[in-house]
Design a protein around this motif. Structure first.
Motif, mmCIF file in Angstrom:
data_model
loop_
_atom_site.group_PDB
_atom_site.id
_atom_site.type_symbol
_atom_site.label_atom_id
_atom_site.label_comp_id
_atom_site.label_asym_id
_atom_site.label_seq_id
_atom_site.Cartn_x
_atom_site.Cartn_y
_atom_site.Cartn_z
ATOM 1 N N UNK A 196 24.765 1.305 -4.251
ATOM 2 C CA UNK A 196 23.970 0.088 -4.404
ATOM 3 C C UNK A 196 23.909 -0.360 -5.862
ATOM 4 N N UNK A 197 24.170 0.560 -6.781
ATOM 5 C CA UNK A 197 24.148 0.234 -8.199
ATOM 6 C C UNK A 197 25.518 -0.277 -8.632
ATOM 7 N N UNK A 198 25.527 -1.177 -9.576
ATOM 8 C CA UNK A 198 26.789 -1.715 -10.082
ATOM 9 C C UNK A 198 27.597 -0.661 -10.829
ATOM 10 N N UNK A 199 26.920 0.404 -11.293
ATOM 11 C CA UNK A 199 27.619 1.467 -12.015
ATOM 12 C C UNK A 199 28.449 2.350 -11.087
ATOM 13 N N UNK A 200 28.053 2.443 -9.822
ATOM 14 C CA UNK A 200 28.738 3.268 -8.828
ATOM 15 C C UNK A 200 28.958 4.693 -9.344
ATOM 16 N N UNK A 201 27.913 5.270 -9.927
ATOM 17 C CA UNK A 201 28.015 6.626 -10.458
ATOM 18 C C UNK A 201 27.591 7.664 -9.428
ATOM 19 N N UNK A 202 26.473 7.382 -8.748
ATOM 20 C CA UNK A 202 25.977 8.309 -7.731
ATOM 21 C C UNK A 202 25.730 7.535 -6.444
ATOM 22 N N UNK A 203 26.196 8.117 -5.334
ATOM 23 C CA UNK A 203 26.089 7.420 -4.048
ATOM 24 C C UNK A 203 24.646 7.318 -3.580
ATOM 25 N N UNK A 204 24.333 6.209 -2.923
ATOM 26 C CA UNK A 204 23.000 5.973 -2.368
ATOM 27 C C UNK A 204 22.955 6.167 -0.864
ATOM 28 N N UNK A 205 24.122 6.177 -0.226
ATOM 29 C CA UNK A 205 24.222 6.426 1.214
ATOM 30 C C UNK A 205 25.545 7.116 1.486
ATOM 31 N N UNK A 219 26.713 13.714 9.874
ATOM 32 C CA UNK A 219 25.583 13.693 8.957
ATOM 33 C C UNK A 219 25.494 12.311 8.320
ATOM 34 N N UNK A 220 24.299 11.734 8.308
ATOM 35 C CA UNK A 220 24.066 10.508 7.533
ATOM 36 C C UNK A 220 22.865 10.747 6.630
ATOM 37 N N UNK A 221 22.940 10.189 5.436
ATOM 38 C CA UNK A 221 21.823 10.314 4.494
ATOM 39 C C UNK A 221 21.780 9.076 3.615
ATOM 40 N N UNK A 222 20.581 8.611 3.328
ATOM 41 C CA UNK A 222 20.440 7.514 2.367
ATOM 42 C C UNK A 222 19.047 7.514 1.776
ATOM 43 N N UNK A 223 18.949 6.958 0.584
ATOM 44 C CA UNK A 223 17.632 6.759 -0.027
ATOM 45 C C UNK A 223 17.433 5.280 -0.344
ATOM 46 N N UNK A 224 18.033 4.438 0.524
ATOM 47 C CA UNK A 224 17.895 2.990 0.404
ATOM 48 C C UNK A 224 16.795 2.478 1.333
ATOM 49 N N UNK A 225 16.833 2.947 2.592
ATOM 50 C CA UNK A 225 15.862 2.511 3.591
ATOM 51 C C UNK A 225 14.443 2.841 3.133
ATOM 52 N N UNK A 226 13.521 1.880 3.154
ATOM 53 C CA UNK A 226 12.148 2.125 2.656
ATOM 54 C C UNK A 226 11.281 2.883 3.652
ATOM 55 N N UNK A 227 11.742 4.052 4.031
ATOM 56 C CA UNK A 227 10.978 4.904 4.942
ATOM 57 C C UNK A 227 11.474 6.332 4.750
ATOM 58 N N UNK A 228 10.926 7.243 5.531
ATOM 59 C CA UNK A 228 11.310 8.642 5.414
ATOM 60 C C UNK A 228 11.553 9.214 6.805
#
Length: 313
Positions: A196-205, A219-228
């Motif tokens: 999600x970042x323009x730097x594309x250094x660390x994946x967000x999903x 396996x799916x993982x993300x820290x974009x969705x505003x929930x847990x």
């Protein structure tokens, strides 16, 4: 548990380090707490009547310690663990235990003389005990899927969501493969990463497929969705199981009258009777089990799979 409590220390006194400190104080004689932030180290040490340090090497030189919990950013863990091992001190290493396989390999010379245990916390969750009891009753396993969703972390550890969240499901899937097929070998890893970042250094999903010899898991993982969310699903030929790691519950789902005019699904909610804190169980196992359930080889295999998912090896 052994009658004699071990002498322990904590390296890394951040928010999760404090949870380690609380359990170390309960299960052992916590004699020292170390953090580069002197105020944080003093806060934890004073809470548990331990001595505070900002230099872990000085702590290792001055204290008589049986075991150390290392709860620092992952890039520091292998070097700290190595210095502990040189002093003959057992080490619990929080996940991810390293960022490179070579960093773990540097500990190999000491694995016969000290205890290294990776902090694979979910394996000590009582809901996993219940899951293992249920696995044999749902028929042939057709699929295993898991998902971890979390809010974007405020800490800056220099890792993406796979190392932070997805790694939990790597070791959980390995454990289920061991339980079902007595084989934990991951023969192929494929994945897609999203930034999600323009730097594309660390994946967000990340979306990962793990191919074992006799099954494929997702396996799916993300820290974009505003929930847990923290869940895992096993689909069997006779029934399926849904695990919620946050609520600590299992849902068993099966069908009735499937070939009749009125087929329906039936659900049963299972709440494990044992509600002991997973971290307490993990630390107790590390300190007092005759043979710990996890070792350096487990840490190595999980890290290797994780790095393959990140296209780093």
């Amino acid at each position: 548990m052994a009658n004699k409590k071990k002498q322990t220390a904590l390296i890394g006194c951040g928010w999760f380090g404090r949870a380690h400190a609380r359990n170390l104080d309960n299960l052992s004689n916590l004699i020292a707490a170390c953090d580069v932030n002197e105020e944080v180290a003093n806060s934890v040490a004073s809470t548990y009547n331990a001595r505070a340090y900002t230099d872990y090497q000085k702590m290792l030189d001055e204290e008589e310690i049986d075991a150390v919990n290392v709860v620092t950013p992952p890039k520091y863990i292998p070097k700290i663990a190595l210095e502990c091992a040189k002093k003959g001190v057992d080490v619990l290493m929080e996940k991810p235990c390293a960022l490179k396989l070579s960093e773990l390999d540097s500990l190999r010379d000491y694995e016969d003389s000290v205890r290294f245990m990776p902090g694979f916390l979910e394996l000590f969750n009582p809901v996993v005990d219940e899951l293992k009891e249920q696995v044999g009753s749902i028929g042939e396993i057709m699929a295993i899927n898991s998902s971890r969703i979390g809010l974007y972390p405020k800490r800056n550890w220099g890792i993406g969501v796979m190392m932070d969240l997805g790694v939990h499901d790597v070791y959980l899937h390995r454990e289920l493969a061991r339980l079902i097929y007595n084989d934990t070998t991951v023969v192929e890893v494929s994945s897609m990463l999203r930034y999600m970042s323009s730097e594309e250094k660390y994946e967000d999903a990340i979306f990962v497929l793990l191919k074992f010899h006799k099954m494929v898991t997702c396996i799916t993982a993300n820290w974009i969705t505003p929930s847990k969310a923290r869940w895992l699903t096993l689909a069997g030929s006779d029934a399926s199981i849904e695990v919620d790691f946050i609520t600590g519950t299992i849902k068993r789902i099966w069908g009735e009258n499937l070939k009749g005019d009125y087929p329906r699904s039936v659900e049963k909610l299972i709440i494990p009777l044992r509600r002991e804190e997973p971290l307490k169980r993990e630390i107790s196992s590390f300190l007092y089990d005759k043979t710990p359930p996890l070792d350096l080889q487990d840490a190595h295999e999980v890290l290797k799979t994780t790095l393959k998912a990140l296209h780093q090896i």
